[in-house]
Write a protein that holds these residues in place. Structure first.
Motif, short mmCIF file in Angstrom:
data_model
loop_
_atom_site.label_atom_id
_atom_site.label_comp_id
_atom_site.label_asym_id
_atom_site.label_seq_id
_atom_site.Cartn_x
_atom_site.Cartn_y
_atom_site.Cartn_z
N GLN A 184 15.03 -11.66 -7.93
CA GLN A 184 15.01 -9.75 -7.59
C GLN A 184 13.41 -9.25 -7.78
O GLN A 184 12.79 -10.02 -8.66
N ALA A 185 12.96 -9.19 -7.23
CA ALA A 185 11.42 -9.00 -6.34
C ALA A 185 11.38 -7.26 -6.80
O ALA A 185 11.83 -6.86 -6.00
N ASP A 186 10.30 -6.65 -6.71
CA ASP A 186 9.54 -5.92 -7.01
C ASP A 186 8.41 -5.16 -6.09
O ASP A 186 6.93 -6.19 -6.81
N VAL A 187 8.03 -5.34 -5.27
CA VAL A 187 7.40 -5.26 -3.51
C VAL A 187 6.47 -4.61 -3.51
O VAL A 187 6.71 -3.06 -3.71
N ARG A 188 4.52 -4.56 -3.71
CA ARG A 188 4.43 -3.09 -4.07
C ARG A 188 3.10 -3.82 -2.54
O ARG A 188 2.40 -4.83 -2.79
N LEU A 189 2.72 -3.15 -1.66
CA LEU A 189 2.45 -2.79 -0.24
C LEU A 189 1.07 -2.18 -0.47
O LEU A 189 0.82 -0.98 -1.63
N VAL A 190 -0.54 -2.35 -0.36
CA VAL A 190 -1.48 -2.40 -0.97
C VAL A 190 -3.04 -2.21 -0.18
O VAL A 190 -2.09 -3.35 1.15
N HIS A 191 -3.80 -2.23 -0.01
CA HIS A 191 -4.69 -1.58 1.37
C HIS A 191 -6.07 -1.94 1.07
O HIS A 191 -6.87 -1.93 1.60
N SER A 192 -6.10 -2.81 -0.24
CA SER A 192 -7.72 -2.46 -0.84
C SER A 192 -7.83 -3.63 -1.73
O SER A 192 -6.84 -3.85 -2.62
N GLY A 193 -9.20 -4.41 -1.71
CA GLY A 193 -9.44 -4.99 -3.19
C GLY A 193 -8.70 -4.54 -4.89
O GLY A 193 -8.45 -5.60 -5.29
N GLU A 194 -9.54 -3.17 -4.31
CA GLU A 194 -9.26 -2.95 -5.31
C GLU A 194 -7.59 -2.44 -6.15
O GLU A 194 -7.63 -2.63 -6.84
N ALA A 195 -7.04 -1.73 -5.44
CA ALA A 195 -5.64 -1.62 -5.80
C ALA A 195 -5.15 -2.47 -5.65
O ALA A 195 -4.36 -2.95 -6.42
N ILE A 196 -5.69 -4.35 -5.04
CA ILE A 196 -4.88 -5.12 -5.72
C ILE A 196 -5.43 -5.79 -6.87
O ILE A 196 -4.10 -6.48 -7.56
N VAL A 197 -6.67 -5.76 -7.50
CA VAL A 197 -6.37 -5.68 -9.19
C VAL A 197 -5.62 -4.89 -9.46
O VAL A 197 -5.30 -5.26 -10.59
N ALA A 198 -5.54 -3.53 -9.25
CA ALA A 198 -4.84 -2.66 -10.40
C ALA A 198 -3.29 -2.76 -10.03
O ALA A 198 -3.06 -2.62 -11.47
N ALA A 199 -2.59 -3.47 -8.91
CA ALA A 199 -1.24 -3.67 -9.31
C ALA A 199 -1.51 -5.12 -9.87
O ALA A 199 -0.30 -4.77 -10.51
#
Length: 300
Positions: free
Chosen positions: A37-52
């Motif tokens: 069971q995966a919680d999938v999150r789409l992000v759009h920048s390097g900062e957002a990747i780190v925050a996620a």
């Protein structure tokens, strides 16, 4: 994976050819087919990747999956290093060097199966002035070309390859050579060089099987300093480096170490880490962090 495992999948929607919004649901279904069971999150920048990634850790995830290229994997790894939380890799970038070196399958469902039923392996990461890298870091010609290439793509609207050629020619005209005072595991080493490469573990730079690593758990940095002189020789070297076509004996002095200090006459240097260019203050302090990153890899 254990039945009570919680998995967060961070998708860099700009990696490779990108992905549509409905890809989030598709990935959840593919993971569910493997019993995860995966919680999938789409992000759009390097900062957002780190925050996620930080949010996933705070929420108690037992596995955080980086879905993207090496830059995405590196960003997630920078958060997970030292935590004991497993990193999963879905190779969705153009090159996927980290996945290839760990023999992680490039086909999506096979990579998901590795995350669901693979084994955990503790691998090393490199670090420069506190910045983690999973593949390599470089100084001199390479980061200058990358910066110029991206500048031309933004300002002039040039395509990737045209911008690369133009940036390489500009670099040859500038002929940037660094005067380096190195300290390698406490031993001084002085060089004049336009290209310095520091790898997380040892790279095989021979013939056309270039840039691969047999292992990521030998607890060493690999330092390569170019021996070549001359404007166009350096240009050829830089272009071959971009395509991982280097010859270790002909192109470099090389040494392995746990700690490398780089000092120059400059107060700051452009430094590439896993393809991302940042400006760091000197001296640059490189070190290996043995076994700091836990990764899901194939069982065989």
């Amino acid at each position: 994976m254990p039945a009570n495992a919680t998995t967060t999948v961070i998708v860099n929607s700009s990696s490779g050819t990108g992905c549509p919004a409905e890809y989030e649901r598709e990935l959840e279904e593919r993971f569910a087919a493997q019993g995860v069971q995966a919680d999938v999150r789409l992000v759009h920048s390097g900062e957002a990747i780190v925050a996620a990634a930080k949010d996933a850790v705070a929420q108690g995830a037992t596995c955080v999956v980086a879905a993207g290229g090496d830059g995405t994997v590196s960003a997630v790894a920078s958060v997970l290093a030292g935590t004991g939380i497993a990193l999963g890799v879905l190779p969705m970038g153009t090159l996927n060097h980290f996945a290839k070196d760990l023999r992680i399958p490039l086909e999506l469902d096979d990579a998901i199966a590795t995350i669901a039923g693979g084994r955990e392996a503790d691998v090393d990461v490199g670090e420069v002035n506190g910045r983690v890298f999973i593949n390599n870091s470089s100084l001199g010609l390479y980061p200058d070309i990358v910066l110029d290439r991206e500048r031309q793509r933004r300002r002039l609207g040039r395509g990737k390859w045209m911008a690369l050629i133009a940036a390489s020619l500009h670099a040859a005209k500038r002929y940037p050579v660094l005067s380096l005072a190195l300290e390698v595991d406490g031993q001084p080493l002085h060089r004049q060089s336009a290209f310095v490469f520091i790898g997380n573990n040892a790279y095989t730079m021979e013939g056309f099987e270039v840039g691969e690593r047999e292992r990521l758990d030998e607890h060493v940095l690999s330092l390569y300093v170019t021996q070549r002189k001359g404007r166009f020789a350096l240009l050829r070297l830089a272009i071959r480096a971009l395509f991982r076509r280097l010859d270790q004996a002909r192109d470099f002095d090389s040494v392995r170490a746990a700690h490398v200090t780089v000092q120059t006459r400059r107060n700051t240097l452009h430094v590439a880490t896993d393809g991302e260019v940042v400006t760091l203050r000197t001296p640059l302090e490189y070190r290996i962090r043995p076994g700091a990153l836990r990764v899901m890899v194939p069982t065989a």
